[in-house]
Design a protein around this motif. Structure first.
Motif, PDB file in Angstrom:
ATOM      1  N   GLU A  50      60.993 -30.772 108.209  1.00  0.00           N
ATOM      2  CA  GLU A  50      60.747 -29.341 108.307  1.00  0.00           C
ATOM      3  C   GLU A  50      61.551 -28.569 107.264  1.00  0.00           C
ATOM      4  OE1 GLU A  50      61.598 -28.319 112.307  1.00  0.00           O
ATOM      5  OE2 GLU A  50      59.805 -29.277 113.131  1.00  0.00           O
ATOM      6  N   PHE A  51      62.737 -29.071 106.945  1.00  0.00           N
ATOM      7  CA  PHE A  51      63.596 -28.387 105.980  1.00  0.00           C
ATOM      8  C   PHE A  51      62.983 -28.422 104.580  1.00  0.00           C
ATOM      9  CE2 PHE A  51      67.054 -28.469 102.846  1.00  0.00           C
ATOM     10  CZ  PHE A  51      67.646 -27.246 103.120  1.00  0.00           C
ATOM     11  N   ILE A  52      62.417 -29.564 104.189  1.00  0.00           N
ATOM     12  CA  ILE A  52      61.891 -29.695 102.830  1.00  0.00           C
ATOM     13  C   ILE A  52      60.450 -29.200 102.713  1.00  0.00           C
ATOM     14  CG2 ILE A  52      63.380 -31.685 102.382  1.00  0.00           C
ATOM     15  CD1 ILE A  52      60.903 -33.464 102.632  1.00  0.00           C
ATOM     16  N   SER A  53      59.817 -28.885 103.831  1.00  0.00           N
ATOM     17  CA  SER A  53      58.418 -28.470 103.796  1.00  0.00           C
ATOM     18  C   SER A  53      58.273 -27.046 103.271  1.00  0.00           C
ATOM     19  CB  SER A  53      57.806 -28.559 105.197  1.00  0.00           C
ATOM     20  OG  SER A  53      56.492 -28.029 105.192  1.00  0.00           O
ATOM     21  N   SER A  54      57.316 -26.864 102.357  1.00  0.00           N
ATOM     22  CA  SER A  54      56.992 -25.524 101.855  1.00  0.00           C
ATOM     23  C   SER A  54      55.627 -25.071 102.369  1.00  0.00           C
ATOM     24  CB  SER A  54      56.986 -25.524 100.321  1.00  0.00           C
ATOM     25  OG  SER A  54      55.948 -26.369  99.827  1.00  0.00           O
ATOM     26  N   PHE A  55      55.111 -25.788 103.355  1.00  0.00           N
ATOM     27  CA  PHE A  55      53.754 -25.545 103.844  1.00  0.00           C
ATOM     28  C   PHE A  55      53.545 -24.088 104.258  1.00  0.00           C
ATOM     29  CE2 PHE A  55      50.675 -26.073 107.545  1.00  0.00           C
ATOM     30  CZ  PHE A  55      49.554 -26.058 106.737  1.00  0.00           C
ATOM     31  N   LEU A 106      52.508 -32.198 110.536  1.00  0.00           N
ATOM     32  CA  LEU A 106      53.562 -31.693 109.668  1.00  0.00           C
ATOM     33  C   LEU A 106      53.275 -32.126 108.235  1.00  0.00           C
ATOM     34  CD1 LEU A 106      56.347 -30.322 109.383  1.00  0.00           C
ATOM     35  CD2 LEU A 106      57.376 -32.568 109.780  1.00  0.00           C
ATOM     36  N   PHE A 107      53.297 -31.171 107.305  1.00  0.00           N
ATOM     37  CA  PHE A 107      53.001 -31.472 105.908  1.00  0.00           C
ATOM     38  C   PHE A 107      54.122 -30.969 105.011  1.00  0.00           C
ATOM     39  CE2 PHE A 107      48.870 -31.018 107.991  1.00  0.00           C
ATOM     40  CZ  PHE A 107      48.294 -32.244 107.676  1.00  0.00           C
ATOM     41  N   GLU A 108      54.281 -31.647 103.895  1.00  0.00           N
ATOM     42  CA  GLU A 108      55.313 -31.224 102.949  1.00  0.00           C
ATOM     43  C   GLU A 108      54.922 -29.924 102.268  1.00  0.00           C
ATOM     44  OE1 GLU A 108      57.621 -32.801  98.935  1.00  0.00           O
ATOM     45  OE2 GLU A 108      56.491 -34.202 100.164  1.00  0.00           O
ATOM     46  N   ASP A 109      53.630 -29.768 101.989  1.00  0.00           N
ATOM     47  CA  ASP A 109      53.166 -28.550 101.329  1.00  0.00           C
ATOM     48  C   ASP A 109      51.675 -28.378 101.580  1.00  0.00           C
ATOM     49  OD1 ASP A 109      51.914 -30.379  99.582  1.00  0.00           O
ATOM     50  OD2 ASP A 109      53.600 -30.311  98.193  1.00  0.00           O
ATOM     51  N   LEU A 110      51.121 -27.290 101.064  1.00  0.00           N
ATOM     52  CA  LEU A 110      49.704 -27.002 101.278  1.00  0.00           C
ATOM     53  C   LEU A 110      48.814 -27.982 100.528  1.00  0.00           C
ATOM     54  CD1 LEU A 110      47.462 -25.317 102.460  1.00  0.00           C
ATOM     55  CD2 LEU A 110      47.807 -23.627 100.639  1.00  0.00           C
ATOM     56  N   PHE A 111      49.278 -28.511  99.402  1.00  0.00           N
ATOM     57  CA  PHE A 111      48.498 -29.503  98.662  1.00  0.00           C
ATOM     58  C   PHE A 111      48.220 -30.715  99.553  1.00  0.00           C
ATOM     59  CE2 PHE A 111      50.716 -27.028  95.505  1.00  0.00           C
ATOM     60  CZ  PHE A 111      49.778 -26.850  94.502  1.00  0.00           C
ATOM     61  N   GLU A 112      49.265 -31.195 100.173  1.00  0.00           N
ATOM     62  CA  GLU A 112      49.142 -32.349 101.054  1.00  0.00           C
ATOM     63  C   GLU A 112      48.279 -32.015 102.267  1.00  0.00           C
ATOM     64  OE1 GLU A 112      52.562 -35.333 101.911  1.00  0.00           O
ATOM     65  OE2 GLU A 112      52.578 -33.851 103.515  1.00  0.00           O
ATOM     66  N   ALA A 113      48.457 -30.822 102.813  1.00  0.00           N
ATOM     67  CA  ALA A 113      47.676 -30.409 103.976  1.00  0.00           C
ATOM     68  C   ALA A 113      46.197 -30.289 103.627  1.00  0.00           C
ATOM     69  CB  ALA A 113      48.199 -29.075 104.504  1.00  0.00           C
ATOM     70  N   LEU A 114      45.897 -29.729 102.460  1.00  0.00           N
ATOM     71  CA  LEU A 114      44.504 -29.571 102.047  1.00  0.00           C
ATOM     72  C   LEU A 114      43.845 -30.924 101.832  1.00  0.00           C
ATOM     73  CD1 LEU A 114      42.164 -27.763 101.279  1.00  0.00           C
ATOM     74  CD2 LEU A 114      43.129 -27.557  98.979  1.00  0.00           C
ATOM     75  N   GLU A 115      44.588 -31.856 101.264  1.00  0.00           N
ATOM     76  CA  GLU A 115      44.065 -33.211 101.077  1.00  0.00           C
ATOM     77  C   GLU A 115      43.688 -33.827 102.426  1.00  0.00           C
ATOM     78  OE1 GLU A 115      45.530 -37.570  99.339  1.00  0.00           O
ATOM     79  OE2 GLU A 115      46.744 -35.772  99.038  1.00  0.00           O
ATOM     80  N   SER A 116      44.570 -33.692 103.396  1.00  0.00           N
ATOM     81  CA  SER A 116      44.316 -34.250 104.722  1.00  0.00           C
ATOM     82  C   SER A 116      43.177 -33.512 105.425  1.00  0.00           C
ATOM     83  CB  SER A 116      45.589 -34.177 105.572  1.00  0.00           C
ATOM     84  OG  SER A 116      46.614 -34.952 104.997  1.00  0.00           O
ATOM     85  N   TYR A 117      43.128 -32.203 105.235  1.00  0.00           N
ATOM     86  CA  TYR A 117      42.069 -31.400 105.853  1.00  0.00           C
ATOM     87  C   TYR A 117      40.699 -31.810 105.312  1.00  0.00           C
ATOM     88  CZ  TYR A 117      39.214 -27.312 106.999  1.00  0.00           C
ATOM     89  OH  TYR A 117      38.214 -26.481 107.447  1.00  0.00           O
TER      90      TYR A 117
END
Length: 215
Positions: A21-26, A85-96
């Motif tokens: 959660e600390f390193i996440s910029s999501f 939980l995602f590191e950033d929106l790039f990773e979240a969009l990929e998973s989405y």
């Protein structure tokens, strides 16, 4: 909260959610969501133009990307619903996209890295905000010049070291402010031209990609 299985990192033992959660910029990436999605769209167009992905796959991916571009909250709502939980929106969009399209979504990540995607999105965001700032500065400079014209014939005392130095026009004060802002404007403008118009897509994580993409 679970770490999504598509995460590119692997974890030894129990995942440390506090660190994750600390390193996440999501959450903060929401400010740049439009730019992030636009970069994905640009890469998709490049892949399709070079016939690197099937037309049918490109059409399906494009439909989902346009939907997210119109409302990025789709990704955030899905993340909350799945408790992911995602590191950033790039990773979240990929998973989405993988959730929505399955393996078809994998075509979008041919010849790319999050490194060049992030660099491209940040440049788009910086350019947009900087251009907006330049417009506001132009408006302010115009107001200062108008005020200078209005007050050109009014006397004004000018001081140095708290001592009366000269008698001048009120216009000198407004024009001096405008001149200072003009230097700031020039500095921002040249920074945009120098740093925000180069396209980093295709640079990969460090030394490029073997996929031949148009620059």
């Amino acid at each position: 909260m679970k770490v999504h299985p598509l995460r590119y990192r692997t974890h030894i033992g129990e995942s440390k959610h506090l660190i994750e959660e600390f390193i996440s910029s999501f959450k903060s990436d929401r400010l740049f969501a439009k730019d992030i999605v636009i970069v994905h769209a640009a890469h998709l167009i490049a892949l399709h133009r070079e016939n690197l992905i099937p037309h049918d796959a490109a059409s399906k991916i494009a439909k989902e990307i346009l939907s997210v571009l119109e409302n990025p909250d789709h990704v955030y709502a899905w993340s909350k619903k799945t408790n992911s939980l995602f590191e950033d929106l790039f990773e979240a969009l990929e998973s989405y996209l993988h959730h929505r399209l399955g393996k078809i979504a994998g075509h979008l990540y041919l010849g790319r890295s999050r490194n060049d995607f992030i660099a491209a999105a940040l440049r788009l965001a910086a350019r947009e905000h900087s251009l907006s700032l330049l417009n506001e500065l132009l408006r302010l400079r115009s107001i200062l010049l108008d005020k200078g014209k209005e007050q050109a014939n009014k006397l004004f005392p000018y001081f140095t070291h708290l001592q009366l130095a000269q008698i001048g026009s009120v216009a000198h004060y407004f024009v001096a402010l405008e001149e200072a802002l003009s230097r700031i404007w020039d500095s921002i403008f040249h920074s945009i031209v120098r740093h925000c118009y180069d396209n980093p897509l295709g640079a990969g994580p460090a030394i490029g990609t073997t996929v031949l993409l148009p620059k």
